[in-house]
Design an enzyme around this catalytic site. Structure first.
Site, mmCIF file in Angstrom:
data_model
loop_
_atom_site.group_PDB
_atom_site.id
_atom_site.type_symbol
_atom_site.label_atom_id
_atom_site.label_comp_id
_atom_site.label_asym_id
_atom_site.label_seq_id
_atom_site.Cartn_x
_atom_site.Cartn_y
_atom_site.Cartn_z
ATOM 1 N N GLY A 124 0.641 -5.024 0.970
ATOM 2 C CA GLY A 124 -0.497 -5.104 0.059
ATOM 3 C C GLY A 124 -0.169 -5.803 -1.252
ATOM 4 C CD GLU A 174 -2.072 -7.544 3.048
ATOM 5 O OE1 GLU A 174 -1.683 -6.409 2.713
ATOM 6 O OE2 GLU A 174 -2.648 -7.750 4.118
ATOM 7 C CB ALA A 186 -0.873 -0.022 1.239
ATOM 8 C CD GLU A 245 1.360 -5.567 5.900
ATOM 9 O OE1 GLU A 245 2.210 -6.459 6.110
ATOM 10 O OE2 GLU A 245 0.593 -5.571 4.928
#
Ligand code: CO8
Length: 232
Positions: A108, A111, A63, A131
């Site tokens: 992300g 993910e 992200a 994270e």
């Protein structure tokens, strides 16, 4: 579209996240454009999709850290939900989606690859959930999909330690199905997509649905899901 390119080659669609200056990091606009791209795919004439990143270094480096640092709590929650909605759209997309992971797949990035049906990667790929090192949790489904894919023990080790793994280890733990030299990755993904596209399309769709839905319930309910899809 500023950050996504889409190419159709016969029955196969190739979606490329194209923001190489930020290693294809996912900001709100990229997420919106991924969603719009999948929404626009012509399902009557497309039987498999390849998802990859632009450039030779990164699939998706997570992200967007810059954007996330500006978000209020409410905005952060909305951003997390947007990612989850888009990744779920990919996961439940009626036709198979193959992630061709061409470099970093962090946070992300790991993910979104896990929301795809199949992952193959280049030999320079790096996977990880960094994270907790940033003070957040893997909020785009990482805690859930990684454990389902590689088992709780290995997922917990990766998530708690925030340690990245290279392509060979990702292959060893079953996170990817195959590793290729970088220049061979996209052709291999397209070849696999074309192999899938040669098969009966409704049968392939029903298999995806049966596997996905069946994994969420016990075996007795799962085989009923399969039975109902058998003649559909
Ligand atoms: N976001 C924004 N920009 C990024 C990101 C990112 N995640 N990753 C890289 N970039 C940018 C860099 O800022 C840099 O930009 P610039 O040239 O303008 O300075 C450019 O990409 C190139 O990056 P580097 O110079 O750092 O390249 P290196 O080869 O030196 O390093 C790395 C590559 C190791 C990948 C490094 O860039 C890195 O560590 N990136 C961050 C990786 C990361 O931590 N990702 C996880 C983010 S957290 C996350 O994904 C949470 C998902 C769930 C959210 C839920 C919200 C509720």
């Amino acid at each position: 579209m500023e950050f996504i390119t889409y190419e159709q080659d016969g029955f196969v669609g190739v979606v490329t996240i194209n923001r190489p200056q930020a290693l294809n990091a996912l900001n709100s606009q990229v997420l919106e454009e991924i969603e719009a791209t999948f929404d626009a795919i012509d399902l009557d004439n497309t039987r498999a999709v390849v998802l990859t990143g632009a450039g030779e270094k990164s699939f998706v480096a997570g992200a967007d850290i810059g954007e996330m640092s500006t978000l209020t709590k409410a905005e952060g929650e909305a951003f997390g939900k947007k990612g989850n909605d888009v990744f779920r759209k990919i996961e439940t997309f009626p036709i198979p989606v193959i992630a061709a992971v061409n470099g970093f797949a962090l946070g992300g990035g790991c993910e979104i690859s896990m929301s795809c049906d199949i992952r193959i990667c280049s030999d320079n790929a790096v996977f990880g959930q960094p994270e907790v090192g940033l003070g957040i949790t893997p909020g785009f489904g990482g805690t859930q999909r990684l454990a389902r894919l590689v088992g709780a023990g290995m997922a917990k080790q990766m998530i708690y330690s925030a340690r990245n793994i290279k392509a060979d280890e990702a292959y060893r733990i079953g996170l990817v199905n195959a590793v290729y030299p970088l220049e061979e990755l996209l052709p291999a993904a397209e070849k696999l997509a074309n192999t899938i596209a040669k098969n009966a399309p409704i049968a392939v769709r029903n298999c995806k649905k049966a596997i996905n839905d069946g994994l969420q319930v016990n075996i007795d309910e799962a085989i009923v899901i399969e039975e109902k899809l058998f003649l559909k």
